[in-house]
Every structure is written in C-alpha cells, then in structure tokens.
Design a protein around this motif. Structure first.
Motif, PDB file in Angstrom:
ATOM      1  N   HIS A 397       0.514   2.392   1.872  1.00  0.00           N
ATOM      2  CA  HIS A 397       0.633   3.826   2.116  1.00  0.00           C
ATOM      3  C   HIS A 397      -0.707   4.474   2.471  1.00  0.00           C
ATOM      4  O   HIS A 397      -0.798   5.708   2.532  1.00  0.00           O
ATOM      5  CB  HIS A 397       1.230   4.525   0.891  1.00  0.00           C
ATOM      6  N   GLY A 398      -1.732   3.663   2.683  1.00  0.00           N
ATOM      7  CA  GLY A 398      -3.035   4.208   3.042  1.00  0.00           C
ATOM      8  C   GLY A 398      -3.758   4.876   1.905  1.00  0.00           C
ATOM      9  O   GLY A 398      -4.682   5.668   2.119  1.00  0.00           O
ATOM     10  N   ARG A 401      -7.938   0.725  -0.399  1.00  0.00           N
ATOM     11  CA  ARG A 401      -8.437  -0.409   0.370  1.00  0.00           C
ATOM     12  C   ARG A 401      -8.599  -1.580  -0.587  1.00  0.00           C
ATOM     13  O   ARG A 401      -9.314  -1.462  -1.594  1.00  0.00           O
ATOM     14  CB  ARG A 401      -9.766  -0.084   1.052  1.00  0.00           C
ATOM     15  N   THR A 410      -8.686   5.396  -1.173  1.00  0.00           N
ATOM     16  CA  THR A 410      -9.141   6.134  -0.005  1.00  0.00           C
ATOM     17  C   THR A 410      -9.203   7.617  -0.362  1.00  0.00           C
ATOM     18  O   THR A 410      -8.711   8.029  -1.427  1.00  0.00           O
ATOM     19  CB  THR A 410      -8.168   5.937   1.161  1.00  0.00           C
TER      20      THR A 410
END
Length: 439
Positions: A397-398, A401, A410
């Motif tokens: 899901h961003g 990292r 992030t």
C-alpha cells in the motif's frame, strides 16, 4: 478487503500509539508479584525512571491523562510524603538499579509550589540516589504554573529539558478545546525558560481545534519558532470518553490530516528533523547528554500514582481512570497504602513471547528510523517477516519500504501511525481494551 484496507478507509486517527499495551489492557494480578521476583531476571544497567505528579490547575477539555485538577489544599503534601515511602521501599527491594534517564510528568509537575518541588528533588536524591544533574532529565510544565522562582529551582537542579504544553497561541482556539489560557502567560513562560538557559525546550501544539485553520495553525507554529525550541510535538486532537470534549456531540474529520501535513512541511522547511508522527527536533540542536537507553529493550521504573513500570515481561502500575471521581478514588487508595504494599505489583499485564515481539515492532516501526531486522532477529531469534508476514501489506500500500536491513514507514505510512499502531495490536489486547470499564 483485508483488515488493514478496512482501517485505511476510515479516519487516520484511531488511537494514540505511544505505548503497548495501553493501560486499559491492564487488570489486577491473581496475586501480588514481588518486585524482586519481577526484576531479578532483567538487565538493570540502563533503566528509565519516571515520576508522576497527578495534579493540574485545571482539566483541559481534551485531556485523558491520569490527573486531578485543583486538589484539596494538603493533598500534594500527603502525596509527596507517600511518594517518599514508595521510593524508599522500591530502592530497598531493588538496590542495584542504574538509571540512564529521568522524566517527571503528570499532570503538571509545576503545579507544585517551590517548597514542594524542593521536596520532590530531595526524594530523588536521598531515597533514590539520583540527581537531575547526573543524567538526562525532562520535566513537564504549563505556562500558567511557571514562575521565576520555580524556573530557577528547576535550572539549579540540573534539569536539561522542559516541556511546555502550549497547544495553541490563539486564545480562542485554546478555549475551544477547554483550555482557558492567555497568550500573555505563554509568552512570559517562554521568556522565563529561555532566559535561564535550560538546554532543551520542547513545545506541545495541537491541531484539529474547533475553528482552527491552516493559516491559524501556521501562525501558532511561527510564533513558537520565534523562541527557537529544540523540539516540538504536534498532537492531533482526540476526543475521548469522560473528557470535557468527549461529552460534546462534535464531528472530527480529515481536516486534521491537512493540518498535520501543513505543520510537518513547515517544520521540515525550517531546519527540523521528524522523528515520529508527533516529534520534531531542530537539526542543529545539541544533545546535552548521551544515553544508552533503548525503549525497545530496556525497562522503566515508574513511581507515583498513575506511573507505569515495565520489564520485558511484566508491565504494572496503579489502576487507571480518566474521570475526576475515578482518579480521586485511585489517589485516595494510593495515600492509604501501607509501606509494604509498594514492595509488590498489584495491577498490570504479563506479556508472552508474541506480545513482547509486538511491542518491539510497534516501538520501532513508528519511529522514522524504523525497525532494524537484525536487531529484531538478535532479540527474538527469527526474522520479523516470518513472525509477522502481514507487514508486507504495508509495502503493497506504499506505507513502508522493506529492505534486507530495515522496515521503514514512508511519509504516507508515518502519517498513518495512529492507524498502523492499532492494526498491530493483538486480539487479546484489543479485547481487554474494549472491555475495560473506564471511570
């Protein structure tokens, strides 16, 4: 839809994630646990000491801390007398402690009169052989309770960090969150702290107040920076049961997220480094002390009614409440305790291996430095992704990292810290929190 996807579709602000498990997951132990039994297996070379003063001049509308506003005249004196007895009992049972840092919180420690603050420092020195001048020491304060005499006393004791709960420089915004604070008080308090030369000044600001705009929040930040604070904490406004605001039917939306991004970008552009969702530190600020304390692995001794203590396996404290009657009853019980009762823990939670792993994960992941996979493996004998394979969903899901060395949130993940934290709570802890009867 996965559980994480469900949470991501809701508000970013589920619950403050600053400690695990939360005190609402604590319960009475089946039998008192002697402190020596709790601490004997633990490494006691680098511990944190926390002293809790549960008194304030007034109760802010958003506050869910364990504190009592405007206590009766002699209650603080009685409390300090009992705190001395508790400190003596703990030191007698556990004589070989080494503290690496000290925090004095509440409540509002500067609610105490100068002679009472002097008693507090005397307890630290005589009963615990600890002086603020010997180790990093932070003290919480409010503008309304700071005087020149108190600031001088605090400075002379060697305290190197003072944290001021400002919340907003706008009087109307402060009033809307139940804080009847005058801007003049704020400025006078800041001048006192800066003039005496305490090395680290932290300011707490809040976002999400009724009527607060991007411009008014930015204005509070700008006014804060005129005093060049070494640290700032930006807190989203939460409305909790039994708090003043919690009794008002109001709707809170993602406007807080816009305000958070405004504050984050404002500070990053002006020489601050982000350390967590809430904490920002001036990049050029000098750390007055080096400390070896590690929150993931080192324990804490808390003293005073409401203070939390923890080892790797046992977390314990007094009972927990938010409402005035509940807090007053717990303080009254604390004052009635016989000295011998402080030699044991009566209320808390025991962490099995998985809960210890979850705590390590949460305490690491919600910092901007993230989780070291090697540190985790050395501590628990296995890879964190083997123990918690769902973590890969954060990367999908961003929100994180994942590398061979670390798992780091992030910017999109960091602003969702108060979603990701509760997502990592165990079912057992969630059930305990949900069934807790808050008073």
């Amino acid at each position: 839809m996965t559980h994480l996807q469900t949470l991501l579709a809701e508000t970013p602000y589920l619950a403050y994630s600053y400690a695990y498990p939360h005190k609402s997951a604590y319960r009475p132990f089946a039998r008192p646990l002697p402190l020596q039994q709790i601490w004997d297996p633990e490494d006691r070379t680098d511990l944190s000491l926390y002293i809790h003063l549960p008194f304030c001049e007034y109760r802010c509308g958003f506050c869910n801390l364990f504190t009592l506003s405007n206590p009766q005249d002699d209650l603080a004196t009685q409390y300090l007398q009992q705190l001395r007895i508790e400190a003596r009992q703990v030191r007698n049972r556990l004589p070989d402690f080494h503290f690496s840092q000290l925090a004095i919180g509440g409540g509002t420690p500067t609610y105490l009169e100068p002679n009472e603050l002097a008693q507090l420092f005397d307890i630290l020195q005589k009963e615990l052989n600890t002086s603020p001048a010997q180790l990093p020491c932070s003290l919480e304060a409010s503008p309304a309770t700071l005087t020149a005499e108190k600031v001088a006393l605090i400075h002379n004791q060697g305290i190197d960090r003072i944290s001021l709960g400002i919340q907003s420089f706008d009087e109307q915004e402060a009033l809307s969150i139940g804080r009847p604070q005058k801007r003049r008080e704020i400025l006078e308090a800041l001048e006192l702290v800066r003039n005496v030369g305490i090395p680290t000044l932290n300011l707490d600001l809040i976002y999400g107040a009724d009527g607060q705009t991007v411009d008014s929040f930015r204005d509070s930040l700008q006014q804060a920076l005129t005093f060049q604070p070494e640290e700032l904490y930006l807190y989203p406004l939460y409305v909790r049961p039994l708090t003043g605001l919690g009794r008002k039917p109001q709707q809170w939306d993602d406007h807080r997220l816009t305000l958070y991004r405004t504050g984050r970008d404002f500070l990053l552009e002006r020489g601050y480094t982000q350390h967590s969702l809430r904490m920002f530190r001036r990049t050029d600020a000098i750390q007055p002390h080096n400390t070896q304390y590690c929150c993931q692995t080192d324990g804490m001794i808390g003293m005073g009614c409401g203070a939390r203590s923890y080892t790797s396996r046992i977390h314990y404290s007094s009972e927990y409440a938010v409402g005035r009657n509940g807090v007053a009853a717990i303080i009254a019980h604390y004052l009635e305790q016989e000295p011998e009762s402080f030699a044991s823990a009566h209320y808390g939670v025991e962490l099995d291996r998985e809960e210890q792993q979850r705590r390590f994960l949460i305490m690491s992941l919600l910092q901007t430095t993230g989780l070291s996979r090697d540190f985790y493996a050395r501590t628990f004998g296995g890879d964190v992704l083997s123990h918690f394979p769902d973590l890969r969903e954060l990367a999908e899901h961003g929100l994180a990292r994942i590398t061979a060395d670390t798992i780091i949130l992030t910017p999109a993940g960091l602003e969702r810290s108060d979603t990701i934290g509760p997502w990592l709570y165990s079912e057992q802890v969630l059930q305990r929190m949900e069934t807790f009867q808050c008073h």
